[in-house]
Design a protein around this motif. Structure first.
Motif, PDB file in Angstrom:
ATOM      1  N   SER A  16       0.836  -1.205   0.000  1.00  0.00           N
ATOM      2  CA  SER A  16       0.000   0.000   0.000  1.00  0.00           C
ATOM      3  C   SER A  16       0.868   1.250   0.000  1.00  0.00           C
ATOM      4  CB  SER A  16      -0.918   0.013   1.229  1.00  0.00           C
ATOM      5  OG  SER A  16      -0.147   0.058   2.419  1.00  0.00           O
ATOM      6  N   GLY A  17       0.220   2.401  -0.132  1.00  0.00           N
ATOM      7  CA  GLY A  17       0.864   3.690   0.067  1.00  0.00           C
ATOM      8  C   GLY A  17       2.064   3.957  -0.804  1.00  0.00           C
ATOM      9  N   LEU A  18       3.133   4.470  -0.173  1.00  0.00           N
ATOM     10  CA  LEU A  18       4.341   4.871  -0.893  1.00  0.00           C
ATOM     11  C   LEU A  18       4.995   3.689  -1.597  1.00  0.00           C
ATOM     12  CD1 LEU A  18       5.933   7.207   1.824  1.00  0.00           C
ATOM     13  CD2 LEU A  18       4.285   7.813   0.026  1.00  0.00           C
ATOM     14  N   CYS A  85      10.224   1.182   2.007  1.00  0.00           N
ATOM     15  CA  CYS A  85       9.130   2.014   2.510  1.00  0.00           C
ATOM     16  C   CYS A  85       8.469   1.437   3.755  1.00  0.00           C
ATOM     17  CB  CYS A  85       8.066   2.196   1.440  1.00  0.00           C
ATOM     18  SG  CYS A  85       8.625   3.043  -0.042  1.00  0.00           S
ATOM     19  N   THR A 145      13.433   5.295   3.505  1.00  0.00           N
ATOM     20  CA  THR A 145      12.411   6.304   3.795  1.00  0.00           C
ATOM     21  C   THR A 145      12.547   6.814   5.220  1.00  0.00           C
ATOM     22  OG1 THR A 145      10.917   5.205   2.249  1.00  0.00           O
ATOM     23  CG2 THR A 145       9.952   6.810   3.762  1.00  0.00           C
ATOM     24  N   GLU A 194      -0.867  11.059   1.476  1.00  0.00           N
ATOM     25  CA  GLU A 194      -2.082  10.244   1.428  1.00  0.00           C
ATOM     26  C   GLU A 194      -1.694   8.769   1.499  1.00  0.00           C
ATOM     27  OE1 GLU A 194      -3.991  11.198  -2.230  1.00  0.00           O
ATOM     28  OE2 GLU A 194      -4.616  13.194  -1.606  1.00  0.00           O
ATOM     29  N   THR A 195      -1.690   8.227   2.677  1.00  0.00           N
ATOM     30  CA  THR A 195      -1.428   6.814   2.887  1.00  0.00           C
ATOM     31  C   THR A 195      -2.618   6.223   3.630  1.00  0.00           C
ATOM     32  OG1 THR A 195      -0.320   7.213   4.995  1.00  0.00           O
ATOM     33  CG2 THR A 195       1.060   7.214   3.001  1.00  0.00           C
ATOM     34  N   ARG A 221       0.887  13.134  -2.598  1.00  0.00           N
ATOM     35  CA  ARG A 221       0.346  11.942  -3.243  1.00  0.00           C
ATOM     36  C   ARG A 221       1.449  10.890  -3.365  1.00  0.00           C
ATOM     37  NH1 ARG A 221      -1.775  16.267  -7.076  1.00  0.00           N
ATOM     38  NH2 ARG A 221      -3.831  16.790  -6.208  1.00  0.00           N
ATOM     39  N   PRO A 222       1.128   9.617  -3.118  1.00  0.00           N
ATOM     40  CA  PRO A 222       2.145   8.571  -3.239  1.00  0.00           C
ATOM     41  C   PRO A 222       2.866   8.580  -4.577  1.00  0.00           C
ATOM     42  CG  PRO A 222       0.213   7.693  -2.152  1.00  0.00           C
ATOM     43  CD  PRO A 222      -0.150   9.078  -2.610  1.00  0.00           C
ATOM     44  N   TYR A 225       5.909  10.712  -4.465  1.00  0.00           N
ATOM     45  CA  TYR A 225       7.040   9.995  -3.859  1.00  0.00           C
ATOM     46  C   TYR A 225       7.691   9.102  -4.917  1.00  0.00           C
ATOM     47  CZ  TYR A 225       9.623   6.809  -0.785  1.00  0.00           C
ATOM     48  OH  TYR A 225      10.610   6.055  -0.193  1.00  0.00           O
TER      49      TYR A 225
END
Length: 254
Positions: A16-18, A85, A145, A194-195, A221-222, A225
């Motif tokens: 998920s996320g980054l 990450c 990270t 936004e994670t 926003r991911p 990144y």
């Protein structure tokens, strides 16, 4: 940005996320992505989407990390890119209404965020050092990270800030040491992004968090990144430093 066809990239926290955004961006450039996560179901779903491999891992465990790298190297090949990450964001006051923070809580944050970063870095470096160098002598790129909390930790973030401060401190000496092997080491310190952890909070809480971001006046926003990841991979003069990705955010005590 150079073509990454047949380049093996390891992404931790890929469910998920980054991590997920980075895995997608690297795959779009042609990389064979090894998606690592404690959440193996999420990693498997991401891997199926991008045509990569999924591997369960506890980044803080030497045995788990070694097993994951052994499998991915056997199946995909030696990595030339690591984007780390995976992490947790513990939040508790040292001395709060419920009493003093348990030492175990601090130790867990350090184990996952700092020891986990070193664990993944050392294992990636081991295999990268065996790669054939490119024309400039490069064999690999490692990106860890950190967080803006490493520089401006807020009240309740002692554990998180200390762990991410350790990640910042790791980057330069690791880059200096691994230069002999043609391996670059960089860090990214995101601001408020936004994670899943953040977007699960109430909307008013989210608005309060990004209210202090000067510009752009929103959450990161991911994909932004991931854009920086691609820039670092493609620019060999980026080495040994931590880049803030925060819209000029400087966090206040609360």
């Amino acid at each position: 940005m150079r073509d990454l066809t047949d380049t093996v990239a390891v992404v931790t926290g890929a469910a998920s996320g980054l991590g997920a955004a980075s895995a997608r961006a690297l795959a779009q450039r042609g990389a064979r992505v090894a998606a690592l996560d404690f959440n193996i179901e999420g990693a498997a779903a991401l891997a199926a989407e991008i045509g990569g491999g999924a591997y369960g891992v506890d980044v803080a465990s030497a045995q788990s990390g070694e097993a994951a790298f052994e499998r991915l190297v056997a199946e995909l090949g030696k990595p030339a890119i690591l984007v780390h990450c995976a992490g947790i964001a513990p939040g508790r006051k040292i001395l709060g209404k419920s009493g003093v923070m348990a030492l175990e809580e601090f130790e867990r944050g350090i184990a996952v965020n700092l020891t986990g970063s070193f664990n993944m870095l050392r294992l990636a470096a081991k295999h990268m050092a065996e790669n054939e160098p490119d024309p400039d002598g490069q064999r690999g790129v490692i990106i860890v990270t950190a967080s803006v909390a490493a520089f401006e930790g807020q009240i309740g973030q002692a554990t998180y800030a200390a762990s991410k401060g350790g990640v910042v401190g790791l980057v330069l000496p690791a880059a200096r040491e691994l230069a002999a092997h043609g391996i670059r080491v960089m860090g990214i310190a995101p601001g408020i992004f936004e994670t899943p952890m953040l977007t699960s909070m109430p909307e008013e809480v989210q608005k309060g968090l990004f209210a202090s971001v000067p510009f752009p006046h929103r959450l990161g926003r991911p994909e932004e990144y991931a854009d920086l990841v691609l820039s670092i991979v493609g620019n060999q003069m980026l080495n040994g430093t931590v880049v803030r990705l925060d819209g000029a955010l400087r966090m206040q005590p609360r």
